[in-house]
Design a protein around this motif. Structure first.
Motif, PDB file in Angstrom:
ATOM      1  N   LEU A 195       0.719  -1.083  -0.084  1.00 38.63           N
ATOM      2  CA  LEU A 195      -0.147   0.059  -0.065  1.00 38.63           C
ATOM      3  C   LEU A 195       0.788   1.138   0.008  1.00 38.63           C
ATOM      4  N   GLU A 196       1.910   1.372   0.756  1.00 43.43           N
ATOM      5  CA  GLU A 196       2.788   2.520   1.008  1.00 43.43           C
ATOM      6  C   GLU A 196       3.610   2.884  -0.175  1.00 43.43           C
ATOM      7  N   ASN A 197       3.805   1.683  -0.853  1.00 42.28           N
ATOM      8  CA  ASN A 197       4.535   1.927  -2.188  1.00 42.28           C
ATOM      9  C   ASN A 197       3.832   1.923  -3.598  1.00 42.28           C
ATOM     10  N   GLY A 198       2.640   2.069  -3.365  1.00 42.48           N
ATOM     11  CA  GLY A 198       1.619   2.355  -4.612  1.00 42.48           C
ATOM     12  C   GLY A 198       1.373   1.387  -5.395  1.00 42.48           C
ATOM     13  N   TYR A 199       1.405  -0.075  -5.261  1.00 46.26           N
ATOM     14  CA  TYR A 199       1.361  -1.056  -6.073  1.00 46.26           C
ATOM     15  C   TYR A 199      -0.149  -0.886  -6.764  1.00 46.26           C
ATOM     16  N   LYS A 200      -0.142  -1.244  -8.001  1.00 49.98           N
ATOM     17  CA  LYS A 200      -1.653  -0.908  -8.583  1.00 49.98           C
ATOM     18  C   LYS A 200      -2.402  -1.982  -8.414  1.00 49.98           C
ATOM     19  N   LYS A 201      -2.010  -3.156  -8.281  1.00 53.32           N
ATOM     20  CA  LYS A 201      -2.929  -4.437  -7.527  1.00 53.32           C
ATOM     21  C   LYS A 201      -2.219  -5.078  -6.328  1.00 53.32           C
ATOM     22  N   ILE A 202      -2.814  -5.259  -5.297  1.00 54.29           N
ATOM     23  CA  ILE A 202      -2.267  -5.936  -4.081  1.00 54.29           C
ATOM     24  C   ILE A 202      -3.073  -7.136  -3.639  1.00 54.29           C
ATOM     25  N   ASP A 203      -2.192  -8.173  -3.058  1.00 55.52           N
ATOM     26  CA  ASP A 203      -2.710  -9.279  -2.590  1.00 55.52           C
ATOM     27  C   ASP A 203      -1.681  -9.906  -1.543  1.00 55.52           C
ATOM     28  N   ASN A 204      -2.149 -10.968  -1.084  1.00 56.94           N
ATOM     29  CA  ASN A 204      -1.294 -11.530  -0.177  1.00 56.94           C
ATOM     30  C   ASN A 204      -0.459 -12.649  -0.758  1.00 56.94           C
ATOM     31  N   ASN A 205       0.274 -12.133  -1.881  1.00 56.94           N
ATOM     32  CA  ASN A 205       0.972 -13.247  -2.369  1.00 56.94           C
ATOM     33  C   ASN A 205       0.379 -14.431  -2.982  1.00 56.94           C
ATOM     34  N   GLY A 206      -0.928 -14.188  -3.474  1.00 58.50           N
ATOM     35  CA  GLY A 206      -1.427 -15.559  -3.882  1.00 58.50           C
ATOM     36  C   GLY A 206      -2.455 -16.169  -2.642  1.00 58.50           C
ATOM     37  N   PHE A 207      -2.372 -15.854  -1.340  1.00 56.75           N
ATOM     38  CA  PHE A 207      -2.863 -16.679  -0.462  1.00 56.75           C
ATOM     39  C   PHE A 207      -4.239 -15.839  -0.021  1.00 56.75           C
TER      40      PHE A 207
END
Length: 83
Positions: free
Chosen positions: A27-39
């Motif tokens: 979140l802090e680094n502004g990723y366009k899509k966030i998940d829990n590494n597929g988990f």
């Protein structure tokens, strides 16, 4: 699946904090899509993660619940389409 790393801390708050920390970093680094590494994420983290997403201008999406402990999660960065 194969266990890669076992937390030796017996308090569940430790593993919940590690999970949130990985997501918060994205979140802090502004990723366009966030998940829990597929988990999926822990249900106990759902509200905290939802609130953090809203604070950082993401739309959180939650899906299927597994074993009454885990819930699918991803978030998309909100974008402005102004000219």
């Amino acid at each position: 699946m194969k266990l890669i790393l076992k937390f030796t801390e017996e308090n569940n708050n430790f593993s919940h904090g590690v999970e949130f920390g990985r997501i918060f970093h994205k979140l802090e680094n502004g990723y366009k899509k966030i998940d829990n590494n597929g988990f999926p994420i822990r249900i106990e983290n759902k509200e905290l993660i939802k609130n953090a997403c809203l604070k950082y201008d993401y739309t959180p999406l939650f899906g299927e619940i597994y074993y009454e402990e885990w819930i699918e999660f991803m978030a998309i960065k909100n974008v402005s389409l102004s000219n």
